[in-house]
Write an enzyme that holds these catalytic residues in place. Sequence first.
Site, mmCIF file in Angstrom:
data_model
loop_
_atom_site.group_PDB
_atom_site.id
_atom_site.type_symbol
_atom_site.label_atom_id
_atom_site.label_comp_id
_atom_site.label_asym_id
_atom_site.label_seq_id
_atom_site.Cartn_x
_atom_site.Cartn_y
_atom_site.Cartn_z
ATOM 1 N N LYS A 243 -10.994 -3.386 18.983
ATOM 2 C CA LYS A 243 -9.604 -3.834 19.092
ATOM 3 C C LYS A 243 -9.068 -3.749 20.514
ATOM 4 O O LYS A 243 -7.891 -4.042 20.752
ATOM 5 C CB LYS A 243 -8.724 -3.000 18.155
ATOM 6 C CG LYS A 243 -9.094 -3.186 16.679
ATOM 7 C CD LYS A 243 -7.950 -2.832 15.770
ATOM 8 C CE LYS A 243 -8.321 -3.050 14.315
ATOM 9 N NZ LYS A 243 -7.222 -3.517 13.501
ATOM 10 N N PHE B 35 -4.149 3.155 14.839
ATOM 11 C CA PHE B 35 -4.436 4.175 13.834
ATOM 12 C C PHE B 35 -5.604 3.690 12.984
ATOM 13 O O PHE B 35 -5.708 2.494 12.705
ATOM 14 C CB PHE B 35 -3.217 4.410 12.940
ATOM 15 C CG PHE B 35 -2.184 5.302 13.587
ATOM 16 C CD1 PHE B 35 -1.489 4.881 14.708
ATOM 17 C CD2 PHE B 35 -1.924 6.567 13.082
ATOM 18 C CE1 PHE B 35 -0.548 5.699 15.320
ATOM 19 C CE2 PHE B 35 -0.988 7.392 13.680
ATOM 20 C CZ PHE B 35 -0.301 6.970 14.795
ATOM 21 N N LYS C 72 -13.661 0.899 16.114
ATOM 22 C CA LYS C 72 -12.372 0.206 16.099
ATOM 23 C C LYS C 72 -11.704 0.223 17.473
ATOM 24 O O LYS C 72 -11.109 -0.762 17.900
ATOM 25 C CB LYS C 72 -11.460 0.887 15.074
ATOM 26 C CG LYS C 72 -10.786 -0.080 14.146
ATOM 27 C CD LYS C 72 -10.081 0.615 13.019
ATOM 28 C CE LYS C 72 -10.773 0.357 11.691
ATOM 29 N NZ LYS C 72 -10.039 0.932 10.573
ATOM 30 N N LYS D 288 8.073 -17.423 -10.807
ATOM 31 C CA LYS D 288 7.369 -16.259 -11.354
ATOM 32 C C LYS D 288 6.168 -16.750 -12.170
ATOM 33 O O LYS D 288 6.304 -17.675 -12.991
ATOM 34 C CB LYS D 288 8.336 -15.469 -12.253
ATOM 35 C CG LYS D 288 7.727 -14.209 -12.785
ATOM 36 C CD LYS D 288 8.718 -13.477 -13.689
ATOM 37 C CE LYS D 288 7.971 -12.414 -14.460
ATOM 38 N NZ LYS D 288 8.700 -11.932 -15.609
ATOM 39 N N ASN E 13 0.846 -1.199 0.000
ATOM 40 C CA ASN E 13 0.000 0.000 0.000
ATOM 41 C C ASN E 13 0.874 1.239 0.000
ATOM 42 O O ASN E 13 2.094 1.137 -0.032
ATOM 43 C CB ASN E 13 -0.944 -0.029 1.210
ATOM 44 C CG ASN E 13 -0.162 -0.101 2.495
ATOM 45 O OD1 ASN E 13 0.621 0.783 2.795
ATOM 46 N ND2 ASN E 13 -0.354 -1.180 3.242
#
Length: 408
Positions: free
Chosen positions: A341, A323, A337, A289, A210
């Site tokens: 969490k 975060f 969250k 691959k 990301n």
Amino acid sequence: MRITLGVTGGVAAYKAAELVRRLQQDAFTVQVVMTRGAREFITPLTFAALSGQKVITDLFAESSGEANLESAIEHIAVAQRTDLLLVAPATADILAKFARGIADDFLTTLYLASTAPVVVAPAMNVNMWNHAATQENVEMLRARGVKIVDPDEGYLACGVTGAGRLAGQEAIVAAVHEALRAVRDLAGEKVLVTAGPTRENVDPVRYLTNRSSGKMGYAVAEAAARRGAHVILVSGPTSLEAPVGVERVDVRSAEEMHRAVVEKVAECSIAIFAAAVADYRPADTNAQKIKRNNEAMSISLEPTPDILASVARNKGERLIVGFAAETDHVAENARKKLAAKNADLMVANDVTAEGAGFDHDTNIVTLFARDGRDLALPRMSKSEVAQHILDEVVRLRSTSRTAHRSAV
Ligand code: C5P
């Protein structure tokens, strides 16, 4: 401890000489930086003799007639060596330059380049001090965390009586100690920080990842180390250098990050999960691959371990910060969250907002604390965000310790 003492051009510059002595009595090493104006009032030689250190006067050394690269980058070296920047006396001019980020000499450049706490003791004519421009600049600096030692009232060199006289030596020294104490509030704590992206292999040459740069987590690690903590930074692949004094453990995949965190977290009292961990990884990694053919293909994905949640499940006394990078319903999702969490603090940001999220140097976040407090912060640098996060961590720690003490 090293203090950089900035001396600017006011009649009170001579008082800075005594201040050097006083700071040395408290075992500080003092590096003096003088502005051009200050040198009209007192010579560098006085400060060099008192401090035993070369006084810095110019951004560019003029000895050879040419800009000297060594001195041009010296401000960075001094900035890194400084535990606190003190400016006494501070003129209206230096307050304006600090407030607006003008960097046209050594001291102003150092102010921008340093992340150390700043204490400023202004001294000037009463009308200059009371002027709306000066007061606005002072407020701006105060809001940014600069400690202002207000000038005393009294007889001023310009012949009038009023506010503008440099505060007494003991008030300035007390402010220095207070500013240093405030920022060593994580001394004795071990803090684990995760940062950066993870890479999940598809085959030997391809991976899923990301856009995380790691900047937010590195800023938290640096700020925590500066505040006295022993910091273990578990970092995915980034192009950033480890902050000074931080123990870095390099990892690549979510699985590796999980293993490193489990190994290290037992010894930590605070864990801050700033990494953008991949939530899914390819269910099978090809040893070779994958060859191209003209047919559509799909990759089957499986969830990665939720590192934060697994640590928070058995957190004990440990304080956990997570975060939440969101694109919609930020507050609602972050609060959910926080509970799901079992974290103590959630740092939520809308990654679609201008000047926020991935790869920016600034961020716009709201902090959601376990005790119900919300703190919405305006756009600010990631190092400033880091300080606010740690302020909340310290606040939550002290409230939970008080609660614990009153329970036993
Ligand atoms: O659920 P979500 O991925 O949005 O949660 C974000 C928070 O959880 C961040 O603090 C992130 O570092 C942490 N996280 C984790 N392990 C994962 C996914 C997220 O520690 N696999």
